[in-house]
Design a protein around this motif. Structure first.
Motif, PDB file in Angstrom:
ATOM      1  N   PRO A 101       0.829  -1.207   0.000  1.00 13.73           N
ATOM      2  CA  PRO A 101       0.000   0.000   0.000  1.00 13.73           C
ATOM      3  C   PRO A 101       0.862   1.256   0.000  1.00 13.73           C
ATOM      4  CG  PRO A 101      -0.061  -1.067   2.155  1.00 13.73           C
ATOM      5  CD  PRO A 101       0.786  -1.933   1.272  1.00 13.73           C
ATOM      6  N   ARG A 102       0.437   2.276  -0.722  1.00 13.62           N
ATOM      7  CA  ARG A 102       1.211   3.523  -0.833  1.00 13.62           C
ATOM      8  C   ARG A 102       0.262   4.720  -0.806  1.00 13.62           C
ATOM      9  NH1 ARG A 102       6.625   3.687  -1.843  1.00 13.62           N
ATOM     10  NH2 ARG A 102       7.433   1.596  -1.753  1.00 13.62           N
ATOM     11  N   THR A 103       0.848   5.879  -0.512  1.00  8.77           N
ATOM     12  CA  THR A 103       0.034   7.101  -0.406  1.00  8.77           C
ATOM     13  C   THR A 103       0.518   8.139  -1.403  1.00  8.77           C
ATOM     14  OG1 THR A 103      -0.221   6.719   1.961  1.00  8.77           O
ATOM     15  CG2 THR A 103      -0.651   8.959   1.189  1.00  8.77           C
ATOM     16  N   LEU A 104      -0.428   8.825  -2.007  1.00  6.93           N
ATOM     17  CA  LEU A 104      -0.107  10.019  -2.799  1.00  6.93           C
ATOM     18  C   LEU A 104      -0.981  11.150  -2.273  1.00  6.93           C
ATOM     19  CD1 LEU A 104       1.056  11.570  -5.275  1.00  6.93           C
ATOM     20  CD2 LEU A 104      -0.896  10.717  -6.579  1.00  6.93           C
ATOM     21  N   MET A 105      -0.346  12.212  -1.841  1.00  4.18           N
ATOM     22  CA  MET A 105      -1.100  13.350  -1.322  1.00  4.18           C
ATOM     23  C   MET A 105      -1.038  14.468  -2.366  1.00  4.18           C
ATOM     24  SD  MET A 105      -1.813  14.148   2.233  1.00  4.18           S
ATOM     25  CE  MET A 105      -1.487  15.478   3.331  1.00  4.18           C
ATOM     26  N   PHE A 160      -5.680  25.346 -11.123  1.00  5.37           N
ATOM     27  CA  PHE A 160      -5.402  24.723  -9.824  1.00  5.37           C
ATOM     28  C   PHE A 160      -3.933  24.326  -9.765  1.00  5.37           C
ATOM     29  CE2 PHE A 160      -9.826  24.464 -10.568  1.00  5.37           C
ATOM     30  CZ  PHE A 160     -10.373  24.770  -9.329  1.00  5.37           C
ATOM     31  N   MET A 161      -3.305  24.727  -8.654  1.00  4.97           N
ATOM     32  CA  MET A 161      -1.886  24.382  -8.474  1.00  4.97           C
ATOM     33  C   MET A 161      -1.836  23.208  -7.508  1.00  4.97           C
ATOM     34  SD  MET A 161       1.117  26.857  -6.992  1.00  4.97           S
ATOM     35  CE  MET A 161       1.132  26.462  -5.244  1.00  4.97           C
ATOM     36  N   TYR A 162      -1.242  22.124  -7.929  1.00  4.60           N
ATOM     37  CA  TYR A 162      -1.195  20.942  -7.076  1.00  4.60           C
ATOM     38  C   TYR A 162       0.227  20.625  -6.645  1.00  4.60           C
ATOM     39  CZ  TYR A 162      -6.050  20.219  -8.234  1.00  4.60           C
ATOM     40  OH  TYR A 162      -7.388  20.396  -8.356  1.00  4.60           O
ATOM     41  N   LYS A 163       0.449  20.686  -5.342  1.00  9.42           N
ATOM     42  CA  LYS A 163       1.725  20.284  -4.752  1.00  9.42           C
ATOM     43  C   LYS A 163       1.578  18.797  -4.442  1.00  9.42           C
ATOM     44  CE  LYS A 163       5.463  20.682  -2.035  1.00  9.42           C
ATOM     45  NZ  LYS A 163       5.661  19.250  -1.953  1.00  9.42           N
ATOM     46  N   LEU A 164       2.525  18.004  -4.921  1.00  7.20           N
ATOM     47  CA  LEU A 164       2.431  16.551  -4.757  1.00  7.20           C
ATOM     48  C   LEU A 164       3.440  16.069  -3.738  1.00  7.20           C
ATOM     49  CD1 LEU A 164       2.660  15.894  -8.587  1.00  7.20           C
ATOM     50  CD2 LEU A 164       0.544  15.962  -7.256  1.00  7.20           C
ATOM     51  N   ASP A 165       2.997  15.221  -2.840  1.00  6.87           N
ATOM     52  CA  ASP A 165       3.901  14.471  -1.974  1.00  6.87           C
ATOM     53  C   ASP A 165       3.444  13.017  -2.072  1.00  6.87           C
ATOM     54  OD1 ASP A 165       5.082  16.807  -1.113  1.00  6.87           O
ATOM     55  OD2 ASP A 165       5.026  16.274   0.992  1.00  6.87           O
ATOM     56  N   GLY A 166       4.376  12.097  -2.241  1.00  5.29           N
ATOM     57  CA  GLY A 166       3.940  10.712  -2.359  1.00  5.29           C
ATOM     58  C   GLY A 166       5.053   9.777  -1.966  1.00  5.29           C
ATOM     59  N   GLN A 167       4.694   8.529  -1.803  1.00  5.22           N
ATOM     60  CA  GLN A 167       5.707   7.541  -1.417  1.00  5.22           C
ATOM     61  C   GLN A 167       6.446   7.074  -2.668  1.00  5.22           C
ATOM     62  OE1 GLN A 167       2.897   5.230   1.306  1.00  5.22           O
ATOM     63  NE2 GLN A 167       4.951   4.745   2.053  1.00  5.22           N
ATOM     64  N   ASP A 168       7.614   7.680  -2.879  1.00  4.32           N
ATOM     65  CA  ASP A 168       8.428   7.235  -4.005  1.00  4.32           C
ATOM     66  C   ASP A 168       9.232   5.997  -3.588  1.00  4.32           C
ATOM     67  OD1 ASP A 168      10.793   8.076  -2.644  1.00  4.32           O
ATOM     68  OD2 ASP A 168      10.638  10.090  -3.468  1.00  4.32           O
ATOM     69  N   GLY A 169      10.047   5.501  -4.519  1.00 11.80           N
ATOM     70  CA  GLY A 169      10.784   4.261  -4.256  1.00 11.80           C
ATOM     71  C   GLY A 169      12.086   4.463  -3.499  1.00 11.80           C
TER      72      GLY A 169
END
Ligand SMILES: Cc1cc2nc3c(=O)[nH]c(=O)nc-3n(C[C@H](O)[C@H](O)[C@H](O)COP(=O)(O)OP(=O)(O)OC[C@H]3O[C@@H](n4cnc5c(N)ncnc54)[C@H](O)[C@@H]3O)c2cc1C
Ligand code: SF4
Length: 502
Positions: free
Chosen positions: A292-296, A359-368
């Protein structure tokens, strides 16, 4: 002789200094200056002047370029809290898979940090329009973020990143560092640690005024806590020559950091103002290995005073990409209405311009976490040439394309995915990752570095973003501070035991 010397005053160092100062003689060393409301840079010229370099060694911010990566960070009392959005978010439990401690182990420390930082949700967020759009795009996934901001002082200028000149941001100098100063911590500002050497009863630290050419002076301390940020701590450990295990500088993460836009959509933002990032969609998915992983995806605004520049930059970028034959499929038909809106952005008639529908989207996510540290004359950099191909970046790009189909607009992807460009991250993590033993990490779960010759390096701890093991998928400050709270608690015990010993 200090009981504890703490190097760096970001989320790790501030927590350690605040908790230890009532119990021990603590020295806090910070390379940067104390930037107060009214002193933060304004405009592009101000930002350029505040850049840290040979001409301005105590500057506010700097960038380092590795293969495929660009990393921005701050040098200031309070570390990057001086220039961040103050978003305070707890990772999903699965982010701690493989760690030597669990989310449950950290729960009391998360609560403690939360109480000290005093983060809260923006009471005006509902009026901004982002929440409604995220609800439409990702039903059930929306989360209301909490920021370390005094909302009644915030005028929604959206300039949190170069620093808040209104004094609305509760950066660390107003929370943990204020506690440390009240408890009598000895502070050396605009001072950098150059060298760290083992001594019979602890360590000797060579300190020097930031940027000075003198040899500096040597200061003794029984214990040292390195909290100079992921890159700063790697630099210091590398220079110290202390033997560290095979994981040193390996498997570093950029925390899935990215920035993308949905340009000129069919939905409008309410009001054409900036605002701190206050709302997000927390998306969960399963990767190819079944993990399982998260992308915010955090919905933000272009700062008010950067709107003309951003409007022009986005419009030009889209035309350039289209001219080069890239993303032609994403390009909308150039109708008169679209050109009118672009023009309005340029002349500053914001309410009806393309940016009022962007819309400006700042991405944080579980990279490898596949970045590797490389030590250059200018300090540590992270090499990760194919970051843009990381599954989290691909997932984010696919989501944005789907959203564009739903609400119109053009996807302006993260720069890392554009030909010849590199990623741009403000979240370097790891390099001294937590592990069970030398074969698993660089430090143990209390920040003590393993010594390949056996045991642990006595009297030394690491407590900052460098110990985060892998990617968190959410902005990292809360986790860094929680890990530091746990380390501080153990250090207090250690200092008390040493004092009680005959
Ligand atoms: C623009 C920006 C926006 C961000 N937004 C968010 C957000 O909203 N929420 C979030 O959770 N995270 C955010 N982050 C990330 C977060 O701020 C960092 O992850 C966090 O500050 C890292 O804490 P740290 O203790 O590891 O180090 P830092 O905060 O980097 O602090 C390290 C300090 O050590 C000092 N130092 C380095 N070397 C030496 C030396 N040799 N001698 C003395 N001092 C030294 C540095 O000057 C610095 O002040 C953002 C970061 C940036 C840059
Ligand atoms: S939006 Fe402006 S006033 Fe509000 S916290 Fe950010 S910089 Fe300060």
């Amino acid at each position: 002789m200090y009981d504890v010397a703490v190097i760096g005053s970001g989320y790790g160092g501030a927590v350690i200094a605040a908790r230890l100062a009532p119990h021990a003689r603590v020295l806090l060393v910070e390379r940067g200056a104390w930037w107060r409301p009214g002193q933060f840079p304004e405009g592009l010229l101000g930002l350029a002047r505040a850049h840290m370099g040979a001409h301005n060694p105590a500057g506010l911010w700097a960038m380092r370029l590795g293969a495929g990566t660009g990393l921005a960070f701050a040098s200031a009392f309070g570390g990057s809290s001086a220039v961040n959005y103050g978003i305070t978010a707890q990772p999903d439990d699965h982010a701690f898979a493989g760690w030597p401690l669990t989310a449950a182990d950290l729960a009391p420390w998360f609560a403690r940090v939360h109480a000290t930082l005093g983060a809260s949700a923006d009471p005006r967020a509902e009026r901004l329009g982002d929440q409604q759009v995220l609800d439409e795009l990702e039903p059930g996934a929306r989360v209301d973020l909490e920021n370390t901001i005094d909302w009644d002082r915030c005028d929604q200028c959206g300039r949190c990143v170069p620093g808040c000149n209104r004094g609305a941001k509760r950066s660390l100098d107003r929370t943990y560092l204020a506690l440390a100063l009240d408890a009598g911590v000895e502070l050396r500002l605009r001072t950098e640690l150059l060298e760290l050497a083992r001594a019979r009863d602890g360590y000797r630290l060579r300190l020097r005024a930031t940027g000075a050419v003198s040899a500096g002076d040597w200061v003794p301390a029984r214990r040292v806590v390195l909290a100079a940020g992921a890159l700063g701590t790697l630099d210091l450990l590398h220079r110290s020559g202390l033997p560290l295990g095979p994981w040193f500088g390996q498997r570093m993460s950029l925390n899935g950091d990215g920035l993308a836009f949905l340009y000129d959509t069919r939905r409008r933002l309410s009001g054409h103002s900036g605002a701190p990032i206050s709302t997000a969609a927390r998306l969960r998915f399963t990767d190819d290995l079944g993990q399982p992983r998260t992308l915010m995806v955090m919905s933000g605004r272009v700062p008010r005073d950067a709107m003309r520049f951003t409007g022009a930059a986005l419009a030009t970028l889209l035309e350039l990409l289209a001219a080069r034959g890239e993303r032609r499929r994403d390009r909308p038909a150039p109708t008169p209405g679209r050109w009118r809106r672009r023009l309005r952005d340029l002349v500053g008639v914001g309410e009806h311009g393309a940016l009022s529908r962007t819309f400006m989207y700042k991405l944080d996510g579980q990279d490898g976490a596949r970045g590797t540290a490389r030590f250059t004359g200018g300090g540590a950099v992270i090499d990760w040439p194919d970051y843009a191909r990381d599954p989290i970046m691909q997932l984010a790009a696919a989501r944005l394309r789907r959203w564009a189909e739903q609400i119109g607009g053009v996807v302006v992807p993260d720069v890392a995915t554009l030909p010849g460009m590199r990623s741009f991250s403000v979240h370097p993590l790891g390099g001294c990752r937590l592990g069970r033993d030398l074969g698993d990490g660089v430090v143990d779960d209390l920040g003590r570095p393993f010594d390949p010759r056996g045991g642990l390096h006595p009297g030394l701890r690491v407590a900052d973003g460098s110990i985060v093991r892998g990617s968190l998928g959410v902005p990292p400050s809360l986790t860094i501070a929680a890990l530091a709270e746990r380390i501080a608690d153990d250090l207090i015990r250690e200092v008390a035991q040493a004092r009680a010993a005959p």
